[in-house]
Design a protein around this motif. Structure first.
Motif, short mmCIF file in Angstrom:
data_model
loop_
_atom_site.label_atom_id
_atom_site.label_comp_id
_atom_site.label_asym_id
_atom_site.label_seq_id
_atom_site.Cartn_x
_atom_site.Cartn_y
_atom_site.Cartn_z
N THR A 1 0.68 -1.28 0.09
CA THR A 1 0.08 -0.13 -0.01
C THR A 1 0.73 1.33 -0.17
O THR A 1 0.32 2.28 -0.18
CB THR A 1 -0.60 -0.01 1.12
OG1 THR A 1 -0.08 -0.12 2.44
CG2 THR A 1 -2.23 -1.20 1.13
N ALA A 2 2.21 1.27 0.11
CA ALA A 2 2.93 2.26 0.22
C ALA A 2 3.36 2.35 -1.38
O ALA A 2 4.08 3.66 -1.61
CB ALA A 2 4.34 2.05 1.06
N ALA A 3 3.15 1.88 -2.24
CA ALA A 3 3.74 1.95 -3.50
C ALA A 3 2.92 3.10 -4.38
O ALA A 3 1.66 3.13 -4.06
CB ALA A 3 3.36 0.67 -4.47
N ILE B 1 -1.71 -5.36 -9.87
CA ILE B 1 -2.12 -4.02 -9.83
C ILE B 1 -3.01 -4.05 -8.55
O ILE B 1 -2.89 -2.74 -7.73
CB ILE B 1 -2.94 -3.59 -10.83
CG1 ILE B 1 -1.94 -3.70 -12.19
CG2 ILE B 1 -3.80 -2.14 -11.00
CD1 ILE B 1 -2.49 -3.25 -13.58
N GLY B 2 -3.85 -4.66 -8.43
CA GLY B 2 -4.73 -4.62 -7.02
C GLY B 2 -4.17 -4.87 -5.77
O GLY B 2 -4.72 -4.31 -4.91
N ARG B 3 -2.95 -5.52 -5.88
CA ARG B 3 -2.28 -5.55 -4.54
C ARG B 3 -1.56 -4.14 -4.20
O ARG B 3 -0.93 -4.11 -3.16
CB ARG B 3 -1.21 -6.53 -4.73
CG ARG B 3 -1.31 -8.20 -4.94
CD ARG B 3 -1.82 -8.56 -3.68
NE ARG B 3 -2.40 -9.77 -3.69
CZ ARG B 3 -2.92 -10.37 -2.61
NH1 ARG B 3 -3.00 -9.91 -1.53
NH2 ARG B 3 -3.54 -11.62 -2.99
N ILE B 4 -1.33 -3.38 -4.97
CA ILE B 4 -1.03 -2.04 -4.64
C ILE B 4 -2.03 -0.76 -4.29
O ILE B 4 -2.00 0.24 -4.20
CB ILE B 4 0.12 -1.46 -5.74
CG1 ILE B 4 -0.34 -1.17 -6.85
CG2 ILE B 4 1.52 -2.45 -5.54
CD1 ILE B 4 0.75 -0.32 -7.78
N SER C 1 -2.53 8.61 -2.56
CA SER C 1 -3.76 8.92 -3.36
C SER C 1 -3.84 8.22 -4.80
O SER C 1 -4.82 7.95 -5.39
CB SER C 1 -4.16 10.47 -3.17
OG SER C 1 -3.15 11.19 -3.96
N GLU C 2 -2.70 8.34 -5.25
CA GLU C 2 -2.80 7.74 -6.82
C GLU C 2 -1.75 6.79 -7.20
O GLU C 2 -0.71 6.60 -6.57
CB GLU C 2 -2.54 8.88 -7.89
CG GLU C 2 -3.70 9.91 -7.99
CD GLU C 2 -3.55 10.86 -9.05
OE1 GLU C 2 -4.01 11.08 -10.22
OE2 GLU C 2 -2.51 11.55 -8.75
N VAL C 3 -1.99 5.89 -7.85
CA VAL C 3 -1.04 4.76 -8.14
C VAL C 3 -1.01 4.80 -9.78
O VAL C 3 -2.03 4.62 -10.73
CB VAL C 3 -1.54 3.38 -7.56
CG1 VAL C 3 -0.61 2.18 -8.30
CG2 VAL C 3 -1.46 3.38 -6.45
#
Length: 86
Positions: free
Chosen positions: A44-46, A65-68, A76-78
């Motif tokens: 979640t820090a990615a 992709i879902g894992r991050i 707020s954005e990936v």
């Protein structure tokens, strides 16, 4: 940076994830094999994900992709980037 693949022990994986998720950490890159997507890592820090070697199944890429992008996302954005060679 850290590299993790299917042969990495669960203990070592856990330590690496904790270090990456720690806001005080100097670790800026977390390198994973696509074959580790089913091992339950959630980063979640990615803020960026670069897919260098797309999986043979698009569903595996979607899972990665879902894992991050989970509840508790610190950024707020990936951004997901796919590198394609011709």
């Amino acid at each position: 940076s850290v590299y993790i693949d299917g042969s990495t022990s669960m203990e070592h994986r856990g330590r690496c994830v904790e270090q990456f998720q720690n806001p005080a950490s100097t670790m800026r890159a977390f390198i994973l094999s696509t074959r580790i997507a089913n091992c339950g890592l959630t980063l979640t820090a990615a803020a960026n994900m670069i897919i260098v070697e797309p999986a043979t199944s698009k569903d595996v890429d979607i899972q990665m992709i879902g894992r991050i992008r989970r509840i508790g996302q610190k950024s707020s954005e990936v951004f997901v980037h796919r590198l394609v060679s011709l």
